[in-house]
Design a protein around this motif. Structure first.
Motif, PDB file in Angstrom:
ATOM      1  N   ARG A 102       1.965   9.645  10.206  1.00  0.00           N
ATOM      2  CA  ARG A 102       2.430   8.768   9.906  1.00  0.00           C
ATOM      3  C   ARG A 102       1.302   8.010  10.100  1.00  0.00           C
ATOM      4  O   ARG A 102       1.175   6.631   8.608  1.00  0.00           O
ATOM      5  N   THR A 103       0.313   7.958   9.763  1.00  0.00           N
ATOM      6  CA  THR A 103      -1.235   7.101  10.253  1.00  0.00           C
ATOM      7  C   THR A 103      -1.750   7.415   8.749  1.00  0.00           C
ATOM      8  O   THR A 103      -2.392   6.494   8.245  1.00  0.00           O
ATOM      9  N   SER A 104      -1.218   8.584   8.683  1.00  0.00           N
ATOM     10  CA  SER A 104      -1.816   8.747   6.663  1.00  0.00           C
ATOM     11  C   SER A 104      -1.835   8.642   5.926  1.00  0.00           C
ATOM     12  O   SER A 104      -1.662   8.027   5.176  1.00  0.00           O
ATOM     13  N   PHE A 105       0.377   8.354   6.495  1.00  0.00           N
ATOM     14  CA  PHE A 105       0.906   7.648   5.403  1.00  0.00           C
ATOM     15  C   PHE A 105       0.127   6.185   4.662  1.00  0.00           C
ATOM     16  O   PHE A 105      -0.037   5.955   3.366  1.00  0.00           O
ATOM     17  N   VAL A 106       0.070   5.879   6.013  1.00  0.00           N
ATOM     18  CA  VAL A 106      -0.334   3.779   6.067  1.00  0.00           C
ATOM     19  C   VAL A 106      -2.019   3.788   5.399  1.00  0.00           C
ATOM     20  O   VAL A 106      -1.864   2.866   4.201  1.00  0.00           O
ATOM     21  N   ARG A 107      -2.918   5.018   5.481  1.00  0.00           N
ATOM     22  CA  ARG A 107      -4.151   4.370   5.376  1.00  0.00           C
ATOM     23  C   ARG A 107      -4.420   4.746   3.425  1.00  0.00           C
ATOM     24  O   ARG A 107      -4.716   4.064   2.649  1.00  0.00           O
ATOM     25  N   GLN A 108      -3.064   6.008   3.497  1.00  0.00           N
ATOM     26  CA  GLN A 108      -3.165   6.128   1.353  1.00  0.00           C
ATOM     27  C   GLN A 108      -2.288   4.628   1.135  1.00  0.00           C
ATOM     28  O   GLN A 108      -3.181   4.371  -0.123  1.00  0.00           O
ATOM     29  N   LEU A 109      -1.516   4.473   1.497  1.00  0.00           N
ATOM     30  CA  LEU A 109      -0.720   3.429   0.779  1.00  0.00           C
ATOM     31  C   LEU A 109      -1.321   1.826   0.787  1.00  0.00           C
ATOM     32  O   LEU A 109      -1.423   0.878  -0.286  1.00  0.00           O
ATOM     33  N   GLU A 110      -2.631   1.964   1.642  1.00  0.00           N
ATOM     34  CA  GLU A 110      -3.246   0.065   2.158  1.00  0.00           C
ATOM     35  C   GLU A 110      -2.373  -0.817   1.928  1.00  0.00           C
ATOM     36  O   GLU A 110      -2.649  -1.531   0.690  1.00  0.00           O
ATOM     37  N   PRO A 111      -1.071  -0.919   2.739  1.00  0.00           N
ATOM     38  CA  PRO A 111      -0.420  -1.764   2.545  1.00  0.00           C
ATOM     39  C   PRO A 111      -0.879  -3.733   2.826  1.00  0.00           C
ATOM     40  O   PRO A 111      -2.844  -3.538   3.299  1.00  0.00           O
ATOM     41  N   ASP A 112      -0.560  -4.143   2.995  1.00  0.00           N
ATOM     42  CA  ASP A 112      -1.402  -5.467   3.267  1.00  0.00           C
ATOM     43  C   ASP A 112      -1.066  -5.857   4.339  1.00  0.00           C
ATOM     44  O   ASP A 112      -1.000  -6.824   5.276  1.00  0.00           O
ATOM     45  N   TRP A 113       0.433  -5.128   5.244  1.00  0.00           N
ATOM     46  CA  TRP A 113       0.714  -5.681   6.454  1.00  0.00           C
ATOM     47  C   TRP A 113       1.281  -4.350   6.224  1.00  0.00           C
ATOM     48  O   TRP A 113       2.090  -3.466   6.025  1.00  0.00           O
ATOM     49  N   HIS A 114       1.936  -3.688   7.762  1.00  0.00           N
ATOM     50  CA  HIS A 114       1.740  -2.529   8.467  1.00  0.00           C
ATOM     51  C   HIS A 114       2.103  -2.785   9.997  1.00  0.00           C
ATOM     52  O   HIS A 114       2.384  -4.055  10.758  1.00  0.00           O
TER      53      HIS A 114
END
Length: 280
Positions: free
Chosen positions: A222-234
């Protein structure tokens, strides 16, 4: 003298209301135009139109009696005696009252002024955009935020979408590119999650697609997903993941019943996503 003072009080009341309305109009217009034009919605435009109508209504309430008196033709002075003069004077007073607005006009103007002085409550969409600081991409975990369940083991038995979060979730999808993600133990749990979200109407608004619901088998995934998507908010419930992502993600919302002792400056804490957006 007492009669003159009494007859002028309604006009003075209108003048005071006009001054209040003018000050409010100036403040409201400066507040509205201080934001960018693209942020103005139908509610803001309606406020501007309403204020303009209030000004026109107030001006006409004062201007009409004066114009009526100014347009009244002058009466010729009667030379036929005291009786005719007295009758003409009495008739003139009856048909042409002093330039004083009626109590009905004053009440109407007061109602308009009071209406526009009432505070305007922002919509949920406006709150969402303000809270997210105009962020365009949001990632969010499912367990403990969107779903009632709090562990992958519970998802093997049942999946329950929290009804209180649906309105906020749909508003976010209107303005942001939203991705939902969760760790699951098997394919059956994944299918149950998608079915529960579909039954709750999450996919009907058009803002969230099934392809944007991501599944993994580990927390690192899940951490990898967030890093790849580079969102403004998580948005997450795991404090460890929140800490790890603080250096890479602009803003985060940590959903937790207990506020952690230490958080990064760009990490916000709330008991629920609904409470963060003022819906709880």
């Amino acid at each position: 003298m007492a009669e003159s003072s009494s007859s002028s009080s309604p006009t003075e009341e209108i003048v005071r209301m006009i001054k209040r309305l003018s000050a409010y109009v100036a403040f409201k217009m400066s507040s509205l135009f201080s934001t960018s034009i693209r942020n103005l919605d139908s509610r803001s435009i309606g406020a501007i139109a309403g204020l303009a109508i209030a000004v026109i209504f107030t001006w006409r309430a004062i201007r009409t009696p004066r114009e009526r008196q100014r347009r009244q033709p002058k009466r010729r002075t009667q030379q036929s005696g005291e009786t005719s003069s007295a009758a003409a004077a009495q008739s003139n007073l009856t048909s042409n009252p002093p330039d004083v607005s009626s109590p009905h006009d004053v009440t109407g103007v007061q109602d308009v002024v009071d209406q526009f002085f009432q505070p305007v409550k922002p919509t949920l969409g406006q709150i969402v955009r303000q809270k997210l600081s105009e962020g365009r991409k949001v990632t969010c975990r499912l367990l403990g935020v969107i779903l009632e369940e709090s562990s992958p083991e519970e998802l093997q038995k049942q999946v329950t979408v929290r009804s209180s979060v649906l309105q906020v979730l749909l508003e976010i999808t209107k303005y942001c590119d939203l991705y939902l993600m969760e760790r699951v133990l098997d394919d059956e749990s994944e299918a149950k999650v998608l079915e529960a979200l579909e039954n709750a109407g999450v996919f009907t608004s058009g803002g969230l697609l099934k392809d944007k619901v991501l599944f993994c088998s580990t927390e690192i995934g899940r951490t990898s997903f967030v890093r790849q998507l580079e969102p403004d908010w998580h948005i997450d419930t795991n404090p460890e993941i929140t800490t790890q992502l603080a250096r890479f993600i602009k803003y985060q919302l940590h959903v937790s019943a207990a506020k952690p002792e230490r958080t990064a400056p760009n990490v916000f804490t709330s008991q629920s996503i609904e409470q963060f957006f003022g819906c709880a």
